[in-house]
Design a protein around this motif. Structure first.
Motif, PDB file in Angstrom:
ATOM      1  N   ALA A  32      60.669  89.569  10.654  1.00  0.00           N
ATOM      2  CA  ALA A  32      61.142  89.454   9.493  1.00  0.00           C
ATOM      3  C   ALA A  32      62.497  88.643   9.157  1.00  0.00           C
ATOM      4  O   ALA A  32      63.674  89.091  10.339  1.00  0.00           O
ATOM      5  CB  ALA A  32      60.924  90.419   8.268  1.00  0.00           C
ATOM      6  N   GLU A  85      66.054  89.836   7.674  1.00  0.00           N
ATOM      7  CA  GLU A  85      66.312  90.890   8.245  1.00  0.00           C
ATOM      8  C   GLU A  85      65.508  91.714   9.506  1.00  0.00           C
ATOM      9  O   GLU A  85      65.314  90.861  10.256  1.00  0.00           O
ATOM     10  CB  GLU A  85      64.794  91.653   6.952  1.00  0.00           C
ATOM     11  CG  GLU A  85      64.866  90.957   5.584  1.00  0.00           C
ATOM     12  CD  GLU A  85      64.167  90.097   5.205  1.00  0.00           C
ATOM     13  OE1 GLU A  85      63.618  89.243   6.451  1.00  0.00           O
ATOM     14  OE2 GLU A  85      64.465  89.407   4.815  1.00  0.00           O
ATOM     15  N   LEU A  86      66.107  92.906   9.867  1.00  0.00           N
ATOM     16  CA  LEU A  86      66.054  93.506  11.103  1.00  0.00           C
ATOM     17  C   LEU A  86      64.881  94.265  10.622  1.00  0.00           C
ATOM     18  O   LEU A  86      65.479  95.843  11.038  1.00  0.00           O
ATOM     19  CB  LEU A  86      67.355  94.266  11.248  1.00  0.00           C
ATOM     20  CG  LEU A  86      67.031  95.169  12.509  1.00  0.00           C
ATOM     21  CD1 LEU A  86      67.508  93.472  13.626  1.00  0.00           C
ATOM     22  CD2 LEU A  86      68.486  95.765  12.946  1.00  0.00           C
ATOM     23  N   ARG A  87      63.314  93.929  10.975  1.00  0.00           N
ATOM     24  CA  ARG A  87      62.423  94.701  11.198  1.00  0.00           C
ATOM     25  C   ARG A  87      61.205  93.858  11.632  1.00  0.00           C
ATOM     26  O   ARG A  87      60.996  92.989  11.638  1.00  0.00           O
ATOM     27  CB  ARG A  87      62.187  95.149   9.897  1.00  0.00           C
ATOM     28  CG  ARG A  87      61.943  94.873   8.711  1.00  0.00           C
ATOM     29  CD  ARG A  87      61.079  95.038   7.377  1.00  0.00           C
ATOM     30  NE  ARG A  87      60.309  93.903   6.356  1.00  0.00           N
ATOM     31  CZ  ARG A  87      60.978  93.393   5.861  1.00  0.00           C
ATOM     32  NH1 ARG A  87      62.602  92.941   5.767  1.00  0.00           N
ATOM     33  NH2 ARG A  87      60.974  92.212   5.023  1.00  0.00           N
ATOM     34  N   GLU A 117      57.362  93.489  10.650  1.00  0.00           N
ATOM     35  CA  GLU A 117      56.059  93.849   9.991  1.00  0.00           C
ATOM     36  C   GLU A 117      55.107  92.986  10.248  1.00  0.00           C
ATOM     37  O   GLU A 117      54.487  92.412  10.677  1.00  0.00           O
ATOM     38  CB  GLU A 117      56.641  93.392   8.782  1.00  0.00           C
ATOM     39  CG  GLU A 117      56.886  91.790   8.504  1.00  0.00           C
ATOM     40  CD  GLU A 117      57.293  91.265   6.762  1.00  0.00           C
ATOM     41  OE1 GLU A 117      56.996  90.715   6.132  1.00  0.00           O
ATOM     42  OE2 GLU A 117      58.382  92.366   6.372  1.00  0.00           O
ATOM     43  N   TYR A 143      68.540  90.372  18.593  1.00  0.00           N
ATOM     44  CA  TYR A 143      66.663  91.312  17.858  1.00  0.00           C
ATOM     45  C   TYR A 143      66.444  91.460  19.923  1.00  0.00           C
ATOM     46  O   TYR A 143      66.394  90.258  20.166  1.00  0.00           O
ATOM     47  CB  TYR A 143      66.100  90.930  17.319  1.00  0.00           C
ATOM     48  CG  TYR A 143      66.083  89.975  15.924  1.00  0.00           C
ATOM     49  CD1 TYR A 143      66.231  91.154  14.839  1.00  0.00           C
ATOM     50  CD2 TYR A 143      66.884  88.654  15.163  1.00  0.00           C
ATOM     51  CE1 TYR A 143      66.436  90.794  13.237  1.00  0.00           C
ATOM     52  CE2 TYR A 143      67.131  88.166  14.395  1.00  0.00           C
ATOM     53  CZ  TYR A 143      67.012  90.164  13.384  1.00  0.00           C
ATOM     54  OH  TYR A 143      67.391  89.627  12.672  1.00  0.00           O
TER      55      TYR A 143
END
Length: 185
Positions: A130, A133-135, A137, A72
């Motif tokens: 998160a 997961e690859l996001r 928020e 990431y």
């Protein structure tokens, strides 16, 4: 002085070690978390770069979860937009702090940036990575300083509302139910 800490994870098998470094333009956290996630080994090397006022500039995470390689790269642009692995993350536009959800290290960033007086409180929404997961928020959270080393902390999304104990540098040394410092230098 470069303070460091080693935590033991309380809700899962695992540990995390982190070093706080001054840089030419601000601050950097460098750490490594090792833990079990859904019964699989997880190893995550991470960093978070901040300016002199503790505003997040960038963050990175690299490692693996079981047999899956993870990487990431996060950047907060001057106009308040966030980019994750090249993709804009509109949900977190305008936020200032990063929260790497797998480590207690990034709580230090908000504690240092807000520099609350005893009795003072503030909302502290963060761009939450998160995992796995690859996001990014939005994570609504708040801090209220109770005394020199204790903060009432709440993250309603997770139903978490506890008193965190922090070192004079800002590392969380007791994160009830989740993390406990083993060694603080």
């Amino acid at each position: 002085m470069q303070p460091s800490i080693l935590w033991r994870r309380l809700d899962l098998e695992g540990h995390d070690a982190c070093l706080l470094c001054a840089t030419e333009s601000g601050w950097r956290l460098n750490g490594h978390a090792l833990f079990l996630h859904d019964g699989r080994p997880c190893s995550l090397a991470y960093s978070a770069e901040c300016d002199a006022d503790w505003r997040t500039c960038s963050a990175g995470v690299e490692g693996f979860l079981g047999t899956q390689t993870l990487r990431y790269e996060v950047e907060r642009l001057a106009d308040g937009r966030w980019i994750l692995n090249g993709a804009e993350q509109a949900e977190v536009a305008g936020l200032v702090d990063i929260d790497l959800g797998f480590t207690p290290a990034t709580n230090l960033l908000a504690i240092r940036r807000f520099d609350l007086a005893v009795g003072e409180a503030t909302p502290a929404p963060a761009a939450y990575l998160a995992f796995p997961e690859l996001r990014l928020e939005r994570l609504d959270q708040s801090y209220r300083r109770l005394d020199d080393g204790r903060y009432a902390y709440a993250a309603p999304k997770f139903g978490y509302d506890q008193v965190l104990e922090a070192s004079p540098v800002g590392f969380i040394v007791d994160y009830p139910g989740l993390w406990k410092a083993v060694v603080l230098n």
